[in-house]
Design a protein around this motif. Structure first.
Motif, PDB file in Angstrom:
ATOM      1  N   VAL A  16       0.447  -1.240   0.141  1.00 12.47           N
ATOM      2  CA  VAL A  16      -0.230  -0.491  -0.088  1.00 12.47           C
ATOM      3  C   VAL A  16       1.140   1.102  -0.348  1.00 12.47           C
ATOM      4  CG1 VAL A  16      -1.253   1.269   1.066  1.00 12.47           C
ATOM      5  CG2 VAL A  16      -1.861  -0.975   1.487  1.00 12.47           C
ATOM      6  N   ASP A  17       1.137   2.235  -0.966  1.00  3.92           N
ATOM      7  CA  ASP A  17       1.881   2.749  -1.211  1.00  3.92           C
ATOM      8  C   ASP A  17       0.862   4.779  -2.380  1.00  3.92           C
ATOM      9  OD1 ASP A  17       3.585   4.893  -2.642  1.00  3.92           O
ATOM     10  OD2 ASP A  17       5.523   4.224  -0.240  1.00  3.92           O
ATOM     11  N   LEU A  62       2.279  -3.993   3.827  1.00  5.32           N
ATOM     12  CA  LEU A  62       3.482  -3.198   3.939  1.00  5.32           C
ATOM     13  C   LEU A  62       2.440  -1.707   3.446  1.00  5.32           C
ATOM     14  CD1 LEU A  62       6.665  -4.080   1.699  1.00  5.32           C
ATOM     15  CD2 LEU A  62       6.491  -4.475   4.577  1.00  5.32           C
ATOM     16  N   LEU A  63       2.763  -1.076   4.465  1.00  3.90           N
ATOM     17  CA  LEU A  63       2.011  -0.011   4.707  1.00  3.90           C
ATOM     18  C   LEU A  63       2.671   0.914   4.730  1.00  3.90           C
ATOM     19  CD1 LEU A  63      -1.058   0.695   5.081  1.00  3.90           C
ATOM     20  CD2 LEU A  63      -0.988   1.031   6.984  1.00  3.90           C
ATOM     21  N   ASP A  64       2.584   2.425   3.720  1.00  2.00           N
ATOM     22  CA  ASP A  64       2.785   4.018   3.690  1.00  2.00           C
ATOM     23  C   ASP A  64       2.130   4.630   4.809  1.00  2.00           C
ATOM     24  OD1 ASP A  64       4.222   5.625   2.709  1.00  2.00           O
ATOM     25  OD2 ASP A  64       2.893   6.333   1.204  1.00  2.00           O
ATOM     26  N   VAL A  65       2.857   5.715   5.472  1.00  2.00           N
ATOM     27  CA  VAL A  65       2.241   6.007   6.625  1.00  2.00           C
ATOM     28  C   VAL A  65       1.106   7.516   5.782  1.00  2.00           C
ATOM     29  CG1 VAL A  65       2.467   7.608   8.522  1.00  2.00           C
ATOM     30  CG2 VAL A  65       3.614   5.579   8.155  1.00  2.00           C
ATOM     31  N   HIS A  66       1.486   8.007   4.745  1.00  2.00           N
ATOM     32  CA  HIS A  66       0.871   9.066   4.152  1.00  2.00           C
ATOM     33  C   HIS A  66       0.938   8.978   2.961  1.00  2.00           C
ATOM     34  CE1 HIS A  66       2.614  11.486   7.806  1.00  2.00           C
ATOM     35  NE2 HIS A  66       3.070  11.667   7.694  1.00  2.00           N
ATOM     36  N   MET A  67      -0.766   8.555   2.922  1.00  5.17           N
ATOM     37  CA  MET A  67      -1.539   8.844   1.744  1.00  5.17           C
ATOM     38  C   MET A  67      -2.429   9.920   1.338  1.00  5.17           C
ATOM     39  SD  MET A  67      -1.855   5.014   1.025  1.00  5.17           S
ATOM     40  CE  MET A  67      -2.207   4.440   2.918  1.00  5.17           C
ATOM     41  N   ARG A  77      -7.529   1.668  11.163  1.00  2.60           N
ATOM     42  CA  ARG A  77      -8.913   1.853  11.786  1.00  2.60           C
ATOM     43  C   ARG A  77      -9.868   0.489  10.718  1.00  2.60           C
ATOM     44  NH1 ARG A  77     -13.919   4.377  10.989  1.00  2.60           N
ATOM     45  NH2 ARG A  77     -12.905   5.215   9.116  1.00  2.60           N
ATOM     46  N   ARG A  78      -9.764   0.835   9.971  1.00  2.35           N
ATOM     47  CA  ARG A  78     -10.807   0.288   8.772  1.00  2.35           C
ATOM     48  C   ARG A  78     -10.944  -0.780   8.889  1.00  2.35           C
ATOM     49  NH1 ARG A  78     -11.650   3.946   3.764  1.00  2.35           N
ATOM     50  NH2 ARG A  78     -12.858   3.130   2.751  1.00  2.35           N
ATOM     51  N   VAL A  79      -9.416  -1.601   8.415  1.00  2.00           N
ATOM     52  CA  VAL A  79      -9.033  -2.673   8.267  1.00  2.00           C
ATOM     53  C   VAL A  79      -9.280  -3.744   9.734  1.00  2.00           C
ATOM     54  CG1 VAL A  79      -7.460  -4.931   7.053  1.00  2.00           C
ATOM     55  CG2 VAL A  79      -7.781  -3.057   5.831  1.00  2.00           C
ATOM     56  N   ARG A  80      -8.264  -3.103  10.820  1.00  2.00           N
ATOM     57  CA  ARG A  80      -8.009  -4.452  11.484  1.00  2.00           C
ATOM     58  C   ARG A  80      -9.462  -5.156  12.049  1.00  2.00           C
ATOM     59  NH1 ARG A  80      -5.260  -3.155  15.411  1.00  2.00           N
ATOM     60  NH2 ARG A  80      -4.582  -5.611  15.556  1.00  2.00           N
ATOM     61  N   PRO A  81     -10.102  -4.483  12.771  1.00  2.00           N
ATOM     62  CA  PRO A  81     -11.759  -5.090  13.474  1.00  2.00           C
ATOM     63  C   PRO A  81     -11.846  -6.607  12.213  1.00  2.00           C
ATOM     64  CG  PRO A  81     -11.911  -2.995  12.782  1.00  2.00           C
ATOM     65  CD  PRO A  81     -10.469  -2.963  12.802  1.00  2.00           C
ATOM     66  N   GLU A  82     -11.851  -5.963  11.298  1.00  2.00           N
ATOM     67  CA  GLU A  82     -12.709  -7.068  10.254  1.00  2.00           C
ATOM     68  C   GLU A  82     -12.002  -8.200  10.048  1.00  2.00           C
ATOM     69  OE1 GLU A  82     -15.862  -7.712   8.325  1.00  2.00           O
ATOM     70  OE2 GLU A  82     -16.568  -5.849   9.939  1.00  2.00           O
ATOM     71  N   TYR A  83     -10.691  -7.897   9.678  1.00  2.00           N
ATOM     72  CA  TYR A  83      -9.516  -8.837   9.421  1.00  2.00           C
ATOM     73  C   TYR A  83      -8.126  -8.911  10.647  1.00  2.00           C
ATOM     74  CZ  TYR A  83     -12.137  -9.179   5.064  1.00  2.00           C
ATOM     75  OH  TYR A  83     -12.522  -9.305   4.537  1.00  2.00           O
ATOM     76  N   PRO A  84      -8.783  -9.356  12.363  1.00  3.00           N
ATOM     77  CA  PRO A  84      -8.118  -8.849  12.400  1.00  3.00           C
ATOM     78  C   PRO A  84      -6.588 -10.259  12.535  1.00  3.00           C
ATOM     79  CG  PRO A  84      -9.264 -10.703  12.875  1.00  3.00           C
ATOM     80  CD  PRO A  84      -9.760  -9.861  11.696  1.00  3.00           C
ATOM     81  N   GLU A  85      -5.906 -10.866  11.371  1.00  7.57           N
ATOM     82  CA  GLU A  85      -5.243 -11.972  11.409  1.00  7.57           C
ATOM     83  C   GLU A  85      -4.186 -11.162  10.535  1.00  7.57           C
ATOM     84  OE1 GLU A  85      -8.179 -12.474   8.170  1.00  7.57           O
ATOM     85  OE2 GLU A  85      -8.416 -12.217  10.732  1.00  7.57           O
ATOM     86  N   VAL A  86      -4.181 -10.583   9.584  1.00  7.71           N
ATOM     87  CA  VAL A  86      -3.668  -9.570   9.117  1.00  7.71           C
ATOM     88  C   VAL A  86      -2.826  -8.654   9.703  1.00  7.71           C
ATOM     89  CG1 VAL A  86      -3.404  -7.652   7.025  1.00  7.71           C
ATOM     90  CG2 VAL A  86      -5.528  -9.833   7.014  1.00  7.71           C
ATOM     91  N   VAL A  87      -1.849  -8.943   9.152  1.00  8.81           N
ATOM     92  CA  VAL A  87      -0.530  -8.241  10.022  1.00  8.81           C
ATOM     93  C   VAL A  87       0.183  -6.949   9.659  1.00  8.81           C
ATOM     94  CG1 VAL A  87       2.135  -8.180  10.453  1.00  8.81           C
ATOM     95  CG2 VAL A  87       0.469 -10.253  11.332  1.00  8.81           C
ATOM     96  N   PHE A  88      -0.108  -6.061   9.829  1.00  8.62           N
ATOM     97  CA  PHE A  88       0.512  -4.574   8.868  1.00  8.62           C
ATOM     98  C   PHE A  88       1.952  -4.214   9.651  1.00  8.62           C
ATOM     99  CE2 PHE A  88      -3.460  -4.657   8.903  1.00  8.62           C
ATOM    100  CZ  PHE A  88      -3.886  -4.200   7.697  1.00  8.62           C
ATOM    101  N   LEU A  89       2.786  -4.142   8.868  1.00  9.63           N
ATOM    102  CA  LEU A  89       4.460  -3.326   8.359  1.00  9.63           C
ATOM    103  C   LEU A  89       4.670  -2.127   7.769  1.00  9.63           C
ATOM    104  CD1 LEU A  89       7.506  -3.346   9.628  1.00  9.63           C
ATOM    105  CD2 LEU A  89       7.518  -4.697   7.771  1.00  9.63           C
ATOM    106  N   ALA A  90       4.334  -1.298   8.533  1.00 12.65           N
ATOM    107  CA  ALA A  90       4.276   0.789   8.501  1.00 12.65           C
ATOM    108  C   ALA A  90       6.503   0.012   7.176  1.00 12.65           C
ATOM    109  CB  ALA A  90       3.975   1.508   9.360  1.00 12.65           C
ATOM    110  N   LEU A  91       6.141   1.169   5.884  1.00  9.83           N
ATOM    111  CA  LEU A  91       7.034   1.161   5.201  1.00  9.83           C
ATOM    112  C   LEU A  91       7.198   2.544   5.096  1.00  9.83           C
ATOM    113  CD1 LEU A  91       9.725   0.082   4.087  1.00  9.83           C
ATOM    114  CD2 LEU A  91       7.949  -0.487   2.097  1.00  9.83           C
ATOM    115  N   GLY A 107      -2.108  -0.105  15.803  1.00 12.18           N
ATOM    116  CA  GLY A 107      -2.347  -1.356  15.027  1.00 12.18           C
ATOM    117  C   GLY A 107      -1.585  -2.170  14.292  1.00 12.18           C
ATOM    118  N   ALA A 108      -0.100  -1.726  14.070  1.00 17.66           N
ATOM    119  CA  ALA A 108       0.871  -1.833  13.429  1.00 17.66           C
ATOM    120  C   ALA A 108       1.725  -2.559  13.920  1.00 17.66           C
ATOM    121  CB  ALA A 108       1.941  -0.757  12.102  1.00 17.66           C
TER     122      ALA A 108
END
Length: 224
Positions: A16-17, A62-67, A77-91, A107-108
């Motif tokens: 995600v970038d 892999l998640l960008d911080v600013h978009m 905020r929008r994804v974690r409640p529905e898919y708590p098993e997905v892990v996020f790493l900010a890049l 939650g990252a």
């Protein structure tokens, strides 16, 4: 190309970038150097990310911080409640304390900067997939400060700093490090004219008169 460890499936990664060129570069690098990770999809906005993650259900994002439409914290905020098993790493290009803290609070599982090498990024992806927390070296202290109660812990908000947009902070951070306008433009994938506009806006909001005062102001707030 390195082989995955015996008995282990590749980590399924979603990018995600908002910069397509950067996404393409990361995908090419990851696909060419290792079989330990497999890029299953990508997105350039919060809305695309929410839809894409729901569709692909990756192991690691892999998640960008600013978009432009909200950034990494909004995706979380929008994804974690529905898919708590997905892990996020900010890049991210940003290594500002407030950015690190905000996305970790959202939650990252980790935060690395875009100066990371391809091999280091693969290791970071594998580690967060295995349940570890991963940070670029100087960033871990921000998180420790923010989640500690010890006297003198770094503040996580600043009223003056809050006047600046995320992109203005990015420009200010690079300016304070001595980057020329052309170098800032290249680093952030924007035009020199846009850099000049952001600098003018920052000067107006901070009521400072030149880049040297801005550099001192940024240093006082641990942006450099």
């Amino acid at each position: 190309m390195t082989e995955p460890q015996v008995g282990r499936q590749p980590v399924r990664v979603f990018l995600v970038d908002d910069h397509a060129l950067f996404r393409a570069g990361v995908r090419t690098e990851l696909d060419s150097i290792t079989d330990e990770v497999h890029v299953v999809g990508e997105a350039g906005s919060v809305a695309e990310a929410v839809t894409g993650i729901a569709h692909h259900k990756p192991d690691v994002v892999l998640l960008d911080v600013h978009m432009p439409d909200g950034g990494g914290a909004e995706v979380l905020r929008r994804v974690r409640p529905e898919y708590p098993e997905v892990v996020f790493l900010a890049l991210s290009v940003s290594d500002a304390a407030e950015d690190v803290i905000a996305v970790i609070r959202a939650g990252a599982r980790g935060y690395v900067t875009k100066t990371i090498s391809s091999q280091e990024l693969v290791r970071a992806v594998r580690r967060v997939s295995d349940g570890d927390a991963v940070f670029s070296p100087r960033l871990a202290g921000f998180v420790l400060d923010a989640f500690s109660e010890r006297p003198g812990a770094a503040p996580i908000s600043d009223p003056e700093l809050d006047l600046l947009t995320p992109r203005e902070r990015d420009v200010l951070r690079l300016l304070a490090r001595g980057y020329a306008y052309k170098e800032i433009a290249s680093e952030l994938f924007i035009s020199v004219k846009t850099v000049e506009t952001h600098v003018s806006s920052v000067l107006r909001k901070t009521q400072l008169s030149n880049r040297y005062e801005l550099s001192r102001w940024a240093s006082d707030r641990r942006l450099v």
